[in-house]
Design an enzyme around this catalytic site. Structure first.
Site, PDB file in Angstrom:
ATOM      1  N   GLU A   1      -9.321   6.324   3.200  1.00 12.26           N
ATOM      2  CA  GLU A   1      -9.061   5.757   4.511  1.00 12.26           C
ATOM      3  C   GLU A   1     -10.257   5.631   5.545  1.00 12.26           C
ATOM      4  O   GLU A   1     -10.608   4.720   6.266  1.00 12.26           O
ATOM      5  CB  GLU A   1      -8.062   6.873   5.318  1.00 12.26           C
ATOM      6  CG  GLU A   1      -6.683   6.652   4.747  1.00 12.26           C
ATOM      7  CD  GLU A   1      -6.094   5.557   4.566  1.00 12.26           C
ATOM      8  OE1 GLU A   1      -6.377   4.505   5.124  1.00 12.26           O
ATOM      9  OE2 GLU A   1      -5.296   5.356   4.014  1.00 12.26           O
TER      10      GLU A   1
ATOM     11  N   GLY B   1       1.551   1.628  11.092  1.00 10.55           N
ATOM     12  CA  GLY B   1       1.301   0.203  11.211  1.00 10.55           C
ATOM     13  C   GLY B   1       1.412  -0.652  10.059  1.00 10.55           C
ATOM     14  O   GLY B   1       1.912  -1.793  10.285  1.00 10.55           O
ATOM     15  N   ALA B   2       1.052  -0.233   8.817  1.00  8.96           N
ATOM     16  CA  ALA B   2       1.385  -1.274   7.682  1.00  8.96           C
ATOM     17  C   ALA B   2       1.050  -0.275   6.287  1.00  8.96           C
ATOM     18  O   ALA B   2       0.433   1.044   6.493  1.00  8.96           O
ATOM     19  CB  ALA B   2       0.241  -2.105   7.625  1.00  8.96           C
ATOM     20  N   MET B   3       1.195  -0.833   5.200  1.00  7.21           N
ATOM     21  CA  MET B   3       0.950  -0.070   3.936  1.00  7.21           C
ATOM     22  C   MET B   3       0.394  -0.937   2.998  1.00  7.21           C
ATOM     23  O   MET B   3       0.949  -1.962   2.753  1.00  7.21           O
ATOM     24  CB  MET B   3       2.270   0.509   3.767  1.00  7.21           C
ATOM     25  CG  MET B   3       2.083   1.491   2.197  1.00  7.21           C
ATOM     26  SD  MET B   3       1.108   2.944   2.233  1.00  7.21           S
ATOM     27  CE  MET B   3       0.596   2.749   0.553  1.00  7.21           C
TER      28      MET B   3
ATOM     29  N   ASN C   1       0.434  -1.094  -0.391  1.00  7.90           N
ATOM     30  CA  ASN C   1       1.171  -1.258  -1.743  1.00  7.90           C
ATOM     31  C   ASN C   1       0.481  -2.385  -2.217  1.00  7.90           C
ATOM     32  O   ASN C   1       0.297  -3.435  -1.985  1.00  7.90           O
ATOM     33  CB  ASN C   1       2.675  -1.393  -1.491  1.00  7.90           C
ATOM     34  CG  ASN C   1       3.283  -0.722  -0.636  1.00  7.90           C
ATOM     35  OD1 ASN C   1       3.180   0.586  -0.718  1.00  7.90           O
ATOM     36  ND2 ASN C   1       3.602  -1.441   0.490  1.00  7.90           N
TER      37      ASN C   1
ATOM     38  N   HIS D   1      -7.942  -2.185   1.151  1.00  4.65           N
ATOM     39  CA  HIS D   1      -7.403  -1.081   0.353  1.00  4.65           C
ATOM     40  C   HIS D   1      -7.411  -1.612  -1.246  1.00  4.65           C
ATOM     41  O   HIS D   1      -7.502  -0.583  -1.988  1.00  4.65           O
ATOM     42  CB  HIS D   1      -6.034  -0.489   0.876  1.00  4.65           C
ATOM     43  CG  HIS D   1      -6.482   0.509   1.899  1.00  4.65           C
ATOM     44  ND1 HIS D   1      -6.939   1.543   1.584  1.00  4.65           N
ATOM     45  CD2 HIS D   1      -5.589   0.667   2.998  1.00  4.65           C
ATOM     46  CE1 HIS D   1      -6.862   2.538   2.772  1.00  4.65           C
ATOM     47  NE2 HIS D   1      -6.034   2.084   3.588  1.00  4.65           N
TER      48      HIS D   1
ATOM     49  N   GLU E   1       3.854   6.215   0.520  1.00  7.29           N
ATOM     50  CA  GLU E   1       2.859   7.089   0.944  1.00  7.29           C
ATOM     51  C   GLU E   1       3.279   8.144   1.957  1.00  7.29           C
ATOM     52  O   GLU E   1       3.712   7.466   3.055  1.00  7.29           O
ATOM     53  CB  GLU E   1       1.675   6.480   1.477  1.00  7.29           C
ATOM     54  CG  GLU E   1       0.302   7.366   1.518  1.00  7.29           C
ATOM     55  CD  GLU E   1      -1.095   6.462   1.893  1.00  7.29           C
ATOM     56  OE1 GLU E   1      -0.974   5.404   1.910  1.00  7.29           O
ATOM     57  OE2 GLU E   1      -1.928   7.358   1.942  1.00  7.29           O
TER      58      GLU E   1
ATOM     59  N   HIS F   1      -7.677  -4.484   6.943  1.00  5.06           N
ATOM     60  CA  HIS F   1      -7.617  -3.105   6.479  1.00  5.06           C
ATOM     61  C   HIS F   1      -6.816  -2.952   5.015  1.00  5.06           C
ATOM     62  O   HIS F   1      -7.235  -2.402   4.286  1.00  5.06           O
ATOM     63  CB  HIS F   1      -7.103  -2.080   7.506  1.00  5.06           C
ATOM     64  CG  HIS F   1      -7.176  -0.607   7.103  1.00  5.06           C
ATOM     65  ND1 HIS F   1      -7.953   0.228   7.730  1.00  5.06           N
ATOM     66  CD2 HIS F   1      -6.060   0.027   6.600  1.00  5.06           C
ATOM     67  CE1 HIS F   1      -7.880   1.492   7.053  1.00  5.06           C
ATOM     68  NE2 HIS F   1      -6.493   1.247   6.662  1.00  5.06           N
ATOM     69  N   GLU F   2      -5.615  -3.463   5.255  1.00  5.17           N
ATOM     70  CA  GLU F   2      -4.641  -3.151   4.271  1.00  5.17           C
ATOM     71  C   GLU F   2      -5.307  -3.908   2.995  1.00  5.17           C
ATOM     72  O   GLU F   2      -5.161  -3.581   1.763  1.00  5.17           O
ATOM     73  CB  GLU F   2      -3.203  -3.589   4.393  1.00  5.17           C
ATOM     74  CG  GLU F   2      -2.602  -2.773   5.599  1.00  5.17           C
ATOM     75  CD  GLU F   2      -2.807  -1.352   5.758  1.00  5.17           C
ATOM     76  OE1 GLU F   2      -2.839  -0.739   4.761  1.00  5.17           O
ATOM     77  OE2 GLU F   2      -3.029  -0.910   6.823  1.00  5.17           O
TER      78      GLU F   2
END
Ligand code: B3K
Ligand code: ZN
Length: 846
Positions: free
Chosen positions: A312, A253-255, A257, A293, A125, A289-290
């Site tokens: 987001e 911070g993080a992703m 996927n 998603h 991303e 949060h991740e």
């Protein structure tokens, strides 16, 4: 991989130009043969025509070896122009196969496939997939995936479910930006979770050997997030495995996927010895949060990058709700507002202001902003207030049912709530398109048993938007009597025009408690008297409004001290003393109430009062205020600190963290009186990183020369703790030495600028040391600008992000403004990347 030309209008992408792709990619099969210098990627795309026109694929920095349609070779050299490959004609259904070579070890931008401490990992991303292979690299192209990873490495991961060693199948259609691959010598902490649908899910947190002891909290946070999303939003996980990987070199911070979340190690690893309470809270929040998603972002994604807030803003709203349920809701809310004001209001007030849904961009990575994230979440919070809880829940469920598996827009989202509530949301949609923080004024009058409130709103002009329309603003308020009784509970007034008014029958003149819970992201001018604020600070039943009253009192005192040299009055100091010693109040709340407005906040407020802020004077004001508070607390200071002692063993829970937080604030005040004596004892006695860092900061501020060496001797082996060591020395340096401290630190062999955490620890910390960055001789500006130019050559995203340090130019005096302009012009001349050029161009455009 860098673009040479300056940002030009032709590079700008516009929302209004959106067109669906003429080709759908239904399935992607990828085969990786990993090698640091020469990784081979074979991509097989099952494609189907959905419209007319050429098929345009994206690719960046790829060595193309082969392109075939249904087995027939294409003359790819003729089709490739820069970062595009245009295939003029295709059959209706076809297989496009490509083979490329890439060099992950040389990828220092940390976008695409790269290496971090010997492990392979990806970040796609927003547009990193094109740095891995040729593809329609846009979020409205959703495909299922099969991935095969060949490498002599024990752990090989990708999205979806494992289909054999190094082989993965992802049955859920997803856009390219959610693709991930990780391979390396990693160890897992494992657990299991059974979903409400009865699915047995294997959970793994993968880390480098040696870090296994610090994964427990992240795993616990993950399981609690999964349960919460089922309970509160009815959303269950949908694969048989969920992997989380900690990576040392990571831009953000993080992703999220699909099924393979990749995290900056600093947001996974936590132990009492090495992580502070703030770190623990970040781990909890980011893990949540991740994970959230998975539904808001992955199952339902964005049609195009202009819709970024669709995933987001909503996911931030969800993580905020989770944190409020998990910890103290009022304390969380105050923290959210502090962040919103510090980051988003600042963005909205300057050259980088943009709507929650931007209408154009040059580089989308520059729009992962506080406006898209934090204001995006506030907009959803307001939507809930306006349509009510029941319609909000119906609308959200309708959104999941109707759009599962689709790439959507804000219009799709709002339509669900219009349908669920029967309410026209056309005016509400302005929150997505109009930038700038609305100013709301409230004036009151009372006569003959009628209390009248008159409201006004104005949205200031922002870049590209001079004219603004009135917004719908939900203003939650209540009324107290002058002796502190609640005489009207919370109600919501919807301000929809430029002005509005309201009359309430009451026997006596009430004290209004406005914008309860911070019901709208606005700047409120209620023209409140000190007397009213003191009533609210002592008695308001709404904790946010109570805190806000204290904050307004403090801010007023500090601004007058900085702007007019006015002394601190006993009334304010007494009020602060009452809050500090209020045994009924949550320690975390008391810590927040006693914390003074930041230097940045004060600079903005002094500017708004019509005085040019002086950073040294603001610093001195804050120091003087802390000393005055410490003196007023007197003997209570130590008694209160003693009462904050927390039981062992350490627990990161909100109650204990709140006590440590109050103890930290009090230690800071104590240091103003004893030059660091109590902090030295606290440092020596600390048995956790929260207390240690609090004492360390005090000792740095007290100018203790030995503490940095002592800290380093204890922690030089630990990279995450050393990030704190780097950062604290710069953040807490006296203004006249901050640049010199940063200069010394970057010459150390363990300052590795290619590690984003380390770079931020020094350069980001200097930009955040207001009086140090804004030195009158311009040395802070020059130092930061030079580092950004260097960084831009390898990691443009990082350079562009930190460049926003220069966005406050308009606040300062003419000399500083000129020097900031010089620094921006240097950046404009020397910036190679589209990322940094766009940011600098926006900051220079006035
Ligand atoms: N979606 C990612 C952020 C990606 C940033 C790309 N520059 C993390 C998150 O918001 O959850
Ligand atoms: Zn997110």
């Amino acid at each position: 991989m860098r673009d040479a030309a300056p940002a030009s209008p032709s590079e700008t992408v516009y929302l209004k130009d959106y067109a669906p792709p003429p080709v759908a990619v239904r399935h992607v099969a990828l085969r990786f043969r990993l090698d640091p210098e020469a990784t081979r990627v074979v991509a097989r795309l099952d494609c189907e025509r959905t419209g007319d026109g050429p098929m345009v694929l994206d690719g960046e920095g790829l060595k193309t070896l082969r392109v075939e349609i249904d087995g027939a070779a294409l003359p790819f050299a003729d089709l490739i122009d820069g970062h595009r490959m245009t295939i003029p004609e295709t059959p209706d259904r076809f297989v496009l196969e490509t083979e490329v070579e890439i060099a992950p070890v040389r990828n220092k931008a940390l976008s695409g496939l790269y290496m971090s401490n010997g492990m392979y990992c990806t970040q796609c991303e927003a547009e990193g997939f094109r740095r891995i292979t040729w593809m329609l690299d846009r979020p409205d192209v959703m495909a299922t995936y099969d991935v095969e990873i060949e490498a002599d490495l024990p752990v090989r991961l990708s999205n979806g479910d494992e289909a054999g060693p190094g082989r993965w199948h992802d049955p859920w259609p997803k856009p390219t930006y959610l693709f991930a691959l990780v391979a390396g010598n990693l160890v897992a902490t494992s657990d299991r979770f059974t979903t409400m649908e009865g699915r047995d899910v294997a959970l793994n947190v993968w880390v480098r050997p040696g870090d296994e002891g610090r994964t427990g909290f992240a795993m616990d946070a993950l399981k609690r997030s999964m349960l919460w999303d089922e309970r509160v939003w009815g959303r269950a996980y949908d694969l048989s495995v969920f992997n989380v990987v900690a990576v040392d070199d990571f831009n953000m911070g993080a992703m999220e996927n699909k099924g393979l979340n990749v995290f900056n190690a600093s947001y996974v690893l936590a132990s009492p010895e090495t992580a502070t309470d703030t770190d623990y809270a970040f781990v909890e929040r980011i893990v949540a949060h991740e994970y959230f998603h998975n539904w808001t972002g992955n199952r339902i994604t964005c049609r195009d990058w202009f819709q970024l807030c669709l995933k987001e803003g909503l996911t931030v709203y969800r993580d905020q709700q989770f944190m409020a349920d998990t910890r103290s809701a009022p304390v969380q809310r105050i923290g959210e507002v502090l962040t919103l004001r510090a980051r988003q209001f600042r963005e909205d007030a300057g050259p980088l202001a943009h709507p929650v849904r931007p209408e154009s961009f040059v580089e989308i990575n520059n729009f992962y902003t506080a406006t898209v994230y934090e204001k995006g979440a506030e907009v959803i919070r307001m939507l809930r207030v306006l349509v009510g809880d029941a319609a909000f829940e119906r609308g959200a469920q309708l959104y999941f049912e109707r759009h599962d598996g689709e790439a959507c827009t804000i219009e799709d989202w709002l339509a669900c709530f219009e349908e669920a509530s029967g309410r026209d949301l056309a005016q509400f949609a302005l929150w997505y398109s109009q930038a700038g923080t609305p100013r709301v004024t409230v004036r009151e009058s009372f006569a003959d048993g009628t209390y009248r409130l008159e409201f006004g709103q104005a949205v200031p002009p922002t870049p590209g938007q001079t004219e603004k329309r009135p917004m719908v603003i939900p203003l939650a308020f209540g009324l107290l009597s002058e002796d502190g009784r609640e005489i009207a509970p919370t109600q919501v007034f919807e301000l929809t025009e430029a002005t509005g008014s309201l009359e309430i029958a009451v026997a006596e003149r009430p004290v209004p408690s406005m914008l309860r819970g911070f019901s709208a992201p606005v700047i409120l001018d209620a023209g409140q008297s000190d007397a009213d604020r003191l009533v609210l600070l002592a008695h308001d039943t709404d904790p946010f409004a109570r805190w806000e009253a204290g904050r307004a009192l403090s801010k007023d005192r500090l601004v007058r001290h900085a702007a007019e040299g006015r002394a601190f009055d006993a009334g304010w100091l007494d009020a602060m003393h009452r809050v500090a010693t209020d045994a009924e109040a949550d320690p975390a709340f008391r810590a927040l109430a006693l914390s003074l407005p930041s230097e940045d906040d004060l600079a903005q407020a002094v500017h708004e009062a019509g005085v040019v802020p002086d950073p040294d004077r603001i610093r001195a004001t804050r120091e003087a205020a802390q000393r005055a508070l410490a003196e007023r607390l007197g003997d209570d200071l130590d008694a209160l600190r003693a009462a904050c002692r927390v039981k062992v063993p350490y627990s990161p829970d909100a109650a204990d963290a709140g006590r440590r937080s109050l103890a930290g604030v009090l230690l800071r005040l104590r240091t103003r009186l004893d030059g660091g004596e109590a902090a030295r004892v606290a440092y020596a006695e600390a048995d956790n990183m929260t207390d240690r860092m609090a004492a360390f900061a005090c000792l740095l501020e007290a100018g203790d020369p030995s503490v940095a060496a002592a800290f380093e001797a204890d922690w030089r082996h630990d990279r995450l703790v050393m990030d704190k060591w780097f950062s604290a020395q710069v953040s807490h340096a006296a203004p006249d030495v901050a640049v010199a401290v940063a200069e010394t630190l970057i010459r150390r062999p363990d300052f590795d600028p290619s590690n984003p955490n380390r770079f931020r620890a020094v350069i980001g910390a200097l930009a955040g040391n207001m009086a140090g960055f804004h030195r009158a001789d311009g040395s802070g500006y020059r130092f930061v600008a030079e580092r950004l130019v260097e960084m831009d050559a390898t990691n443009p995203q990082m350079a562009a992000r930190l460049s926003s340090a220069f966005s406050t130019r308009a606040l300062w005096d003419a000399d500083r403004q000129a020097m900031m302009r010089d620094a921006l012009e240097q950046l404009a001349r020397e910036a190679g990347s589209r990322d940094l050029r766009e940011m600098v161009g926006r900051m220079l455009a006035d």
